[in-house]
Write an enzyme that holds these catalytic residues in place. Structure first.
Site, PDB file in Angstrom:
ATOM      1  N   ARG A  34      38.579  46.507  49.450  1.00 16.33           N
ATOM      2  CA  ARG A  34      38.932  45.698  48.123  1.00 16.33           C
ATOM      3  C   ARG A  34      39.894  44.385  49.438  1.00 16.33           C
ATOM      4  NH1 ARG A  34      42.762  45.711  43.812  1.00 16.33           N
ATOM      5  NH2 ARG A  34      41.035  44.134  41.799  1.00 16.33           N
ATOM      6  N   ILE A  53      40.024  38.874  40.433  1.00 14.32           N
ATOM      7  CA  ILE A  53      39.447  40.230  40.679  1.00 14.32           C
ATOM      8  C   ILE A  53      39.664  41.126  40.185  1.00 14.32           C
ATOM      9  CG2 ILE A  53      40.944  40.562  42.781  1.00 14.32           C
ATOM     10  CD1 ILE A  53      38.459  41.974  44.725  1.00 14.32           C
ATOM     11  N   SER A  54      38.153  41.336  39.447  1.00  9.49           N
ATOM     12  CA  SER A  54      38.380  42.400  38.789  1.00  9.49           C
ATOM     13  C   SER A  54      39.108  43.369  39.015  1.00  9.49           C
ATOM     14  CB  SER A  54      37.241  43.080  38.096  1.00  9.49           C
ATOM     15  OG  SER A  54      36.307  41.930  37.137  1.00  9.49           O
ATOM     16  N   GLN A  55      39.907  44.272  37.923  1.00  9.23           N
ATOM     17  CA  GLN A  55      40.562  46.245  37.687  1.00  9.23           C
ATOM     18  C   GLN A  55      39.447  46.572  38.647  1.00  9.23           C
ATOM     19  OE1 GLN A  55      42.031  47.031  34.314  1.00  9.23           O
ATOM     20  NE2 GLN A  55      43.422  49.112  35.073  1.00  9.23           N
TER      21      GLN A  55
END
Length: 213
Positions: free
Chosen positions: A37, A63-65
């Site tokens: 990530r 950027i999503s959790q």
């Protein structure tokens, strides 16, 4: 950018964190555990890459959790070879998760800056969606329909009808619906005009942009 033992260790901690929050799908957990990530994030946030939080990326997007990515991916119930349409490519992190799950991925991004960046970046990591398109997610991708699954990675004020119509029978649409706060919603197509609807609590997403051109 390197993927070190330290990164791998931090990733495993992240997997344990989202597992503790209720994610059970082993394939999804394995995918999160494999994807570096940190390489999807701007260098200023690298220390935060394996925290279970959303972070800014280009073009005022995030950027999503990881928990949210895992939650949506689990709801999709991806099987290898499934045709999945992703609305909102963003950083490409969710795209990578879908590819790790064995999906055949078609992805649409509305922000040109992000589209250009991510379409070059994903193949460098070995992630190759079937199609990565610059366009309007509200319209879906009629020419490639039907899809086994459609995932929307931004908050939609309403459910776009084209997305429902582009689902295969038994296909699943996972979409956060609402303005300020979104309700994670799952639609399962049961027939030509028949859909089963399930709701899964509140989430917060950046808004899904409509093409104003």
């Amino acid at each position: 950018m390197k993927d070190t033992f330290k990164h791998k260790g931090l990733r495993q901690q992240l997997v344990e964190t989202i597992k503790a929050k209720g994610i059970k799908d082993e394939n999804v957990l394995d995918a999160i555990g494999r994807i570096p990530r940190h390489v999807f994030m701007d260098s200023g946030f690298l220390d935060h890459a394996y925290q279970d939080k959303a972070f800014p990326i280009a073009a005022d997007q995030t950027i999503s959790q990881p928990y949210t990515v895992a939650f949506q991916s689990e709801l999709l119930q991806v099987k290898p070879g499934d045709k999945i349409l992703e609305i909102g490519t963003g950083s490409g992190y969710q795209t990578a998760v879908l590819l790790e799950l064995g999906a055949s991925v078609f992805s649409i991004e509305r922000q040109r800056e992000l589209y250009k960046k991510t379409s070059k970046f994903l193949p460098k990591l070995g992630y190759r969606p079937k199609k990565l398109i610059f366009g309007d997610g509200y319209k879906g991708l009629k020419e490639e329909a039907p899809f086994n699954g459609i995932i929307v990675t931004a908050g939609a004020p309403f459910v776009p009808k084209p997305l429902l119509s582009q689902l295969a029978i038994d296909g699943r649409l996972v979409i956060p619906v609402g303005d300020e706060v979104q309700i994670m919603t799952l639609f399962i197509r049961k027939g030509i005009k028949e859909f089963e609807k399930h709701e899964f609590g509140e989430f917060r997403f950046v808004p899904l942009l409509e093409d104003k051109n």
